[in-house]
Structures are given as structure tokens and as C-alpha cells.
Write a protein that holds these residues in place. Sequence first.
Motif, PDB file in Angstrom:
ATOM      1  N   THR A  71       2.558  14.972   2.116  1.00 12.46           N
ATOM      2  CA  THR A  71       1.526  15.259  -0.026  1.00 12.46           C
ATOM      3  C   THR A  71       1.399  13.606   0.188  1.00 12.46           C
ATOM      4  O   THR A  71       0.274  13.918  -0.952  1.00 12.46           O
ATOM      5  CB  THR A  71       1.925  16.293  -0.657  1.00 12.46           C
ATOM      6  N   ALA A  72       1.631  12.450   0.002  1.00  7.37           N
ATOM      7  CA  ALA A  72       0.908  11.230   0.177  1.00  7.37           C
ATOM      8  C   ALA A  72       0.219  10.732   1.057  1.00  7.37           C
ATOM      9  O   ALA A  72      -0.738   9.868   0.913  1.00  7.37           O
ATOM     10  CB  ALA A  72       2.166  10.275   0.214  1.00  7.37           C
ATOM     11  N   GLY A  73      -0.137  11.613   1.783  1.00  4.58           N
ATOM     12  CA  GLY A  73      -1.133  11.235   3.358  1.00  4.58           C
ATOM     13  C   GLY A  73      -0.668  10.949   4.493  1.00  4.58           C
ATOM     14  O   GLY A  73      -1.841   9.741   4.857  1.00  4.58           O
ATOM     15  N   TYR A  74       0.116  11.090   4.349  1.00  2.00           N
ATOM     16  CA  TYR A  74       0.846  10.117   6.002  1.00  2.00           C
ATOM     17  C   TYR A  74       1.487  11.213   6.277  1.00  2.00           C
ATOM     18  O   TYR A  74       1.980  12.512   6.320  1.00  2.00           O
ATOM     19  CB  TYR A  74       1.513   9.296   5.812  1.00  2.00           C
TER      20      TYR A  74
ATOM     21  N   LEU B  25       1.303  -0.920  -0.032  1.00  2.00           N
ATOM     22  CA  LEU B  25       0.229   0.133   0.020  1.00  2.00           C
ATOM     23  C   LEU B  25       0.836   1.166   0.487  1.00  2.00           C
ATOM     24  O   LEU B  25       0.919   2.388  -0.220  1.00  2.00           O
ATOM     25  CB  LEU B  25      -1.045   0.649   1.063  1.00  2.00           C
ATOM     26  N   VAL B  26       2.159   1.414   0.806  1.00  2.00           N
ATOM     27  CA  VAL B  26       2.889   3.044   0.902  1.00  2.00           C
ATOM     28  C   VAL B  26       3.835   2.611  -0.212  1.00  2.00           C
ATOM     29  O   VAL B  26       3.877   3.750  -1.016  1.00  2.00           O
ATOM     30  CB  VAL B  26       4.063   2.242   2.201  1.00  2.00           C
ATOM     31  N   VAL B  27       4.270   1.288  -0.609  1.00  2.00           N
ATOM     32  CA  VAL B  27       4.392   1.895  -2.370  1.00  2.00           C
ATOM     33  C   VAL B  27       3.166   2.480  -3.370  1.00  2.00           C
ATOM     34  O   VAL B  27       3.977   3.614  -4.208  1.00  2.00           O
ATOM     35  CB  VAL B  27       4.858   0.303  -2.606  1.00  2.00           C
ATOM     36  N   GLN B  28       2.034   1.717  -3.475  1.00  2.00           N
ATOM     37  CA  GLN B  28       1.517   2.202  -4.083  1.00  2.00           C
ATOM     38  C   GLN B  28       1.380   3.786  -3.598  1.00  2.00           C
ATOM     39  O   GLN B  28       0.542   4.324  -5.133  1.00  2.00           O
ATOM     40  CB  GLN B  28      -0.248   1.442  -3.914  1.00  2.00           C
ATOM     41  N   THR B  29       0.666   4.567  -2.329  1.00  2.20           N
ATOM     42  CA  THR B  29       0.500   5.838  -2.515  1.00  2.20           C
ATOM     43  C   THR B  29       1.893   6.584  -2.426  1.00  2.20           C
ATOM     44  O   THR B  29       1.580   8.040  -3.462  1.00  2.20           O
ATOM     45  CB  THR B  29      -0.100   5.849  -1.092  1.00  2.20           C
ATOM     46  N   VAL B  30       3.696   5.624  -2.520  1.00  2.00           N
ATOM     47  CA  VAL B  30       4.506   7.130  -2.370  1.00  2.00           C
ATOM     48  C   VAL B  30       4.868   7.200  -2.957  1.00  2.00           C
ATOM     49  O   VAL B  30       5.755   8.271  -3.988  1.00  2.00           O
ATOM     50  CB  VAL B  30       5.111   6.657  -0.823  1.00  2.00           C
ATOM     51  N   GLU B  31       5.204   6.199  -4.088  1.00  2.00           N
ATOM     52  CA  GLU B  31       6.014   5.978  -5.255  1.00  2.00           C
ATOM     53  C   GLU B  31       5.690   6.792  -6.161  1.00  2.00           C
ATOM     54  O   GLU B  31       6.353   7.691  -6.734  1.00  2.00           O
ATOM     55  CB  GLU B  31       5.455   4.771  -5.882  1.00  2.00           C
ATOM     56  N   PRO B  32       4.244   7.376  -6.505  1.00  2.00           N
ATOM     57  CA  PRO B  32       3.826   8.353  -7.656  1.00  2.00           C
ATOM     58  C   PRO B  32       4.323   9.802  -6.953  1.00  2.00           C
ATOM     59  O   PRO B  32       4.754  10.689  -8.025  1.00  2.00           O
ATOM     60  CB  PRO B  32       2.127   8.250  -7.691  1.00  2.00           C
ATOM     61  N   GLU B  33       3.988  10.260  -6.197  1.00  2.00           N
ATOM     62  CA  GLU B  33       4.690  11.371  -4.945  1.00  2.00           C
ATOM     63  C   GLU B  33       6.285  11.802  -5.727  1.00  2.00           C
ATOM     64  O   GLU B  33       6.885  12.565  -5.867  1.00  2.00           O
ATOM     65  CB  GLU B  33       4.074  11.372  -3.675  1.00  2.00           C
ATOM     66  N   ILE B  34       6.872  10.055  -5.252  1.00  2.00           N
ATOM     67  CA  ILE B  34       8.697  10.632  -5.613  1.00  2.00           C
ATOM     68  C   ILE B  34       8.618  10.875  -6.829  1.00  2.00           C
ATOM     69  O   ILE B  34       9.526  12.023  -7.053  1.00  2.00           O
ATOM     70  CB  ILE B  34       9.276   8.817  -4.750  1.00  2.00           C
ATOM     71  N   GLU B  35       7.925  10.222  -7.746  1.00  2.00           N
ATOM     72  CA  GLU B  35       8.130  10.707  -9.461  1.00  2.00           C
ATOM     73  C   GLU B  35       7.260  11.697  -9.374  1.00  2.00           C
ATOM     74  O   GLU B  35       8.745  12.169 -10.179  1.00  2.00           O
ATOM     75  CB  GLU B  35       7.731   9.629  -9.960  1.00  2.00           C
TER      76      GLU B  35
END
Length: 238
Positions: A195-198, A52-62
Motif C-alpha cells: 500500500t506504500a507503493g512497493y 525516501l523509504v522513510v518518507q513513504t512507508v512511515e505514514p502507512e505504518i502509522e
Amino acid sequence: MTLISPARLLRPLVACVLALLVAGCDLPQTGDTQPGTPARLGSEAAARQFALVVQTVEPEIERYCRARRADGRCAFRIAIDHRRRSAPNAFQTLDENGQPVLIFTLALIADMRNPDELAFVMAHEASHHILDHLGQQRRYAEQGAREYAEIAARSGASKSAVRRASAMGAAFTARSYSKQFELQADALGTRIAFTAGYDPLIGAQYFTRIPDPGEEFLGSHPPNSERMATVRQALASM
């Protein structure tokens, strides 16, 4: 090493991570005794949390990466070091094409007590690439090597002594910037995780469960208190 592309399909990612965690069933225990310390998750919960964290954080990272880097090297991949004896760790490196890879050991995945901790660690490691810390470290090391070698050569040192001075200069100069890089990655990682919601403040509580490097001379990481202060300052500036 198992590479996981930043796929948006949750179920296969959970299955992949779960299989690795179960295979690594003899993961080391931290033996937390402090009251209020979150409990360790089971294998299935840890796998789902990671996915779940990969799914939500990776787009913000990019997104942050493409806004800051002009070279387009922002195709992040996630890798899991599935060696069962590897200590809890996460780090950033580059693949053969210069694209960023974030590597997590199974022990770290299992030790993340909540998604905020994992999101903060992931955002922190990605920030090292976004801020080009590997490139800066290499350039500083090359500069230090040249300067120390020149000083040794001017003093009439032998060729072997000049080589030793060059190696020492590279190591000393590169290490002298490591604490600064860690704090920069903490600050940017705070923004990405938020910004990823955490909640980065909850995420940074992971520092309270690892040894404090304190003010160790030439240590690679700053004191935990300084890192927490950096997180609070970054949040206040948003």
C-alpha cells in the motif's frame, strides 16, 4: 545511536544519513557472487533511498498501527545504529514512553539493493509493534517461567533448581513463538509495503542473500522458503 523523527523534509534526512554512512566507510562487504544479484549502492544513493523509504512507508505504518492498536502507541521513530562494526540488522523496540522505535544498522542500510527491499524490512519490523509481539512474548515468557517453576517445586527441587527451571521455561516458551511472530510480521509487512507503493515480492528477495535458518530446532526465524510463501499468500489475499 542517532534518532530520526519521521520528518517530511527530505533534504535534511538525506544529509543526516549520508553523513553517517560516509563516517562508516569501512562497512563490511557481502561479496555476492550469484549472477543477477543487484549491485550495492554508493553512500549517497543508499542515504537517499533510506530517506525516501522513510518518507513513504512511515505514514502507512502509522495508519495501520492506529487502525489496529487501541493504546495510541503509534508515534514511530527511526533510529540508526551508527556503530561501524554492527552487523546488518533491523529490529523494533520501545522508548521510555512505550512508543515504537525502529532501529537500523548502517551495514543494513548500505546492503539494501533497492527501495523494495528496504520498504519490506521496515514494514516487517513495524509489524512486530503493530501486532504487539513484544507484549505477547513477555506474557508467554512469564507464563512459561511460572509453569516450569511450579513443576520443579512440586518435584522437590532446590530453590536454585527452581530458579533455573523458571529461567529455562521463560526462554523456551518465548522462543517457541518466535517463528510464528516472524511469519505474521511478514504477512502484515507485505500489505504495508504494497500500500506504500512497493513490490513485496522484490523486497522479500533479500531473504535469498542471507543465511537460511532452515528447520533449526528452537531457531528464531522460519525457513526462507516459508517466508517467501507467506509473502505470496498475503499478496494473493489482498
